[in-house]
Design an enzyme around this catalytic site. Structure first.
Site, PDB file in Angstrom:
ATOM      1  N   ALA A  99       0.847  -1.200   0.000  1.00 50.97           N
ATOM      2  CA  ALA A  99       0.000   0.000   0.000  1.00 50.97           C
ATOM      3  C   ALA A  99       0.876   1.242   0.000  1.00 50.97           C
ATOM      4  O   ALA A  99       2.056   1.200   0.364  1.00 50.97           O
ATOM      5  CB  ALA A  99      -0.925  -0.002   1.219  1.00 50.97           C
ATOM      6  N   ASP A 108       0.323  -6.577  16.344  1.00 52.43           N
ATOM      7  CA  ASP A 108       1.471  -6.065  15.598  1.00 52.43           C
ATOM      8  C   ASP A 108       1.996  -4.769  16.218  1.00 52.43           C
ATOM      9  O   ASP A 108       2.399  -3.848  15.512  1.00 52.43           O
ATOM     10  CB  ASP A 108       1.073  -5.835  14.135  1.00 52.43           C
TER      11      ASP A 108
END
Length: 250
Positions: free
Chosen positions: A24, A151
């Site tokens: 992205a 994460d």
């Protein structure tokens, strides 16, 4: 044709390109409202070559689904989600600052290998506030959503120039609202240097995994180094067994 600053992207005007990750890219943009009203945002857009990648698109949609439900001062807010010319995007809060990992690198270059204790503990406390909010979120009926970021790392913590601390990137977060809620046995996701023991073993994870990762971030801020280094296999083995030096020995 590649997008350029000044181009219109749906309801947004692209101002400047900020960067590109694995799948992205991000843009500084402006929401164009009626009567000349504008709002600065960050556009996170799936790269054209990955539009057909069902696994990644699913993760991206998962990020939108989870993030859109979160509204807290320590979590970068998602305002909009959609698709323009077949490309999925998120419109997010624009945090005027830098990722924590970049701040630590800049500090080291200026002769400050470790962050001052008050600053490091403040950042860890703010991360914890945002995570506690996400971990305790419930649906309209009071049923826990079971959100776990999975994460947490210096890459996914932004610090604004005004001192605000924001968690970003719930792309691999696990939540009951996600279609693939159950973690597949033996499948690990996230940055392995910040894995909890159960994450390193590929087991089911819960909120404690995020608490563990926050502790590792605090460790790095205070000690100026990560607790474990080496190959992925070696790191995951040591993390799974809790084999790393105590901060005071470092």
């Amino acid at each position: 044709m590649a997008l350029q600053p000044g181009d219109t992207f749906g309801r947004y005007e692209l101002v400047s390109w900020l960067g590109r990750g694995g799948m992205a890219e991000t843009w500084r943009a402006r929401l164009l409202g009626d009567a000349g009203v504008t709002k600065s945002v960050l556009i996170k857009k799936v790269l054209p070559e990955f539009v057909a990648d069902e696994a990644f698109v699913s993760m991206f949609v998962n990020e939108a689904r989870i993030s859109a439900t979160l509204s807290h001062g320590n979590i970068a807010q998602v305002f909009d989600f959609g698709r323009v010319d077949g490309q999925f995007f998120l419109a997010m809060e624009l945090v005027d600052g830098a990722p924590l990992h970049r701040i630590m690198k800049r500090a080291a270059k200026t002769g400050l290998p470790r962050l001052p204790i008050p600053i490091a503990t403040y950042i860890a406390l703010e991360i914890s506030r945002g995570l506690h909010y996400a971990h305790t979120r419930t649906d309209d009926k009071g049923v826990p959503l079971g959100i776990v970021h999975r994460d947490i790392s210096p890459d996914n913590v932004l610090v604004s120039y005004e001192g605000q601390v924001k968690i970003v990137d719930f792309g691999i977060a696990k939540a009951r609202m996600a279609r693939n809620f159950q973690t597949e046995p033996g499948v690990v996701k996230g940055k392995y240097l910040f894995f909890s023991p159960e994450q390193a073993r590929g087991h089911e994870v819960d909120a404690r995994t995020d608490v563990w990762a926050t502790g590792l971030v605090l460790y790095e801020m205070l000690c100026g180094q990560q607790p474990v280094s080496g190959s992925q296999a070696a790191v995951m083995m040591r993390m799974a067994n809790g084999e790393f030096p105590a901060p005071r020995t470092v």
